[in-house]
Design a protein around this motif. Structure first.
Motif, PDB file in Angstrom:
ATOM      1  N   THR A  73      -2.947  -8.468   2.630  1.00 12.79           N
ATOM      2  CA  THR A  73      -3.649  -7.270   3.104  1.00 12.79           C
ATOM      3  C   THR A  73      -5.098  -7.225   2.629  1.00 12.79           C
ATOM      4  OG1 THR A  73      -2.782  -6.017   1.218  1.00 12.79           O
ATOM      5  CG2 THR A  73      -1.543  -5.904   3.275  1.00 12.79           C
ATOM      6  N   SER A  74      -5.394  -7.890   1.519  1.00 11.02           N
ATOM      7  CA  SER A  74      -6.767  -7.894   1.019  1.00 11.02           C
ATOM      8  C   SER A  74      -7.564  -9.089   1.542  1.00 11.02           C
ATOM      9  CB  SER A  74      -6.775  -7.920  -0.515  1.00 11.02           C
ATOM     10  OG  SER A  74      -6.191  -9.112  -0.998  1.00 11.02           O
ATOM     11  N   ASN A  77      -5.531 -10.551   6.793  1.00 17.06           N
ATOM     12  CA  ASN A  77      -4.585  -9.478   7.151  1.00 17.06           C
ATOM     13  C   ASN A  77      -4.282  -9.423   8.654  1.00 17.06           C
ATOM     14  OD1 ASN A  77      -2.915  -7.252   6.723  1.00 17.06           O
ATOM     15  ND2 ASN A  77      -4.598  -5.784   6.924  1.00 17.06           N
TER      16      ASN A  77
END
Length: 231
Positions: A73-74, A77
């Motif tokens: 997600t960082s 993503n």
């Protein structure tokens, strides 16, 4: 010197030219699409880091690297379906295309990359990231497993020793990291299906990977960086 050894550094590093050259690599990349002035003597490989990077690349290139850790997600993503829908735009730029490099183990059943590859997109080699304790046998076994699963050449585009559990604040003892580096690079050099690899460095003050650093704060090589430079 290894014909496979590379270097990856951010293009925003003000010392990038001297740092890259000090490692004696045969290629480099920056997670971006543009080569660095002053490094014309080294082959540069562009990366389409994420969905917003596609429009930044133009022309035709010998090799293009795909998305960076789409399962994070960082990072880029992206779901598999999103990545697959964008993939034809990625492949238009390269004669050879590297797979997305996932944060998770690409050899695991049900992994992001397994789902992505099941759609048979154009991928000429598999990009691998690896951060774990200094166990060269475990590392090389994972590389072998990924090759066996996908039957494609491999580029290890990021790897380093990391302590994610805080057992050794700042990272594993540097002698263990050096031993791992020598054994791991020798193993990668000995495997014909591994085409390229590059160690990932962080600052010496990094709590998880400080002892994996290749450079001191002033840009000079650490003891580990000197080892990598000589490989």
């Amino acid at each position: 010197m290894s014909s496979k050894k590379g270097c990856v550094l951010s293009s925003t590093d003000p010392q990038i030219v001297s740092k890259v050259l000090s490692l004696n690599p045969t290629w480099y990349y920056t997670w971006g699409v543009a080569p660095i002035p002053g490094l014309e003597s080294l082959p540069f490989t562009p990366m389409i880091w994420g969905s917003n990077s596609i429009s930044k690349l133009s022309g035709q290139h010998p090799v293009v690297l795909g998305f960076n850790e789409p399962d994070g997600t960082s990072q880029s993503n992206l779901s598999c379906s999103q990545a697959l829908s964008l993939w034809p735009q990625v492949t238009q730029f390269g004669n050879r295309i590297g797979s997305p490099a996932t944060a998770g183990n690409a050899s695991s059943a049900g992994s992001w990359l397994e789902h992505f590859m099941s759609a048979s997109p154009q991928t000429d080699f598999v990009c691998v990231h690896w951060y774990a304790p200094p166990n060269s046998a475990s590392f090389l076994n994972q590389i072998d497993a990924i090759h066996a699963k996908y039957n494609k050449p491999i580029w290890v585009t990021e790897f380093a020793v990391a302590d994610w559990h805080g057992k050794y604040p700042g990272g594993y003892p540097v002698n263990l990291v050096e031993e791992f580096m020598k054994e791991a690079c020798a193993g990668l050099d000995a495997r014909d299906f591994v085409e390229r690899y590059t160690w990932k460095t962080r600052a010496t003050s990094d709590q998880n990977m400080g002892t994996s650093a290749l450079f001191n704060d002033d840009g000079s090589l650490t003891a580990l960086g000197t080892v990598y430079s000589s490989i």
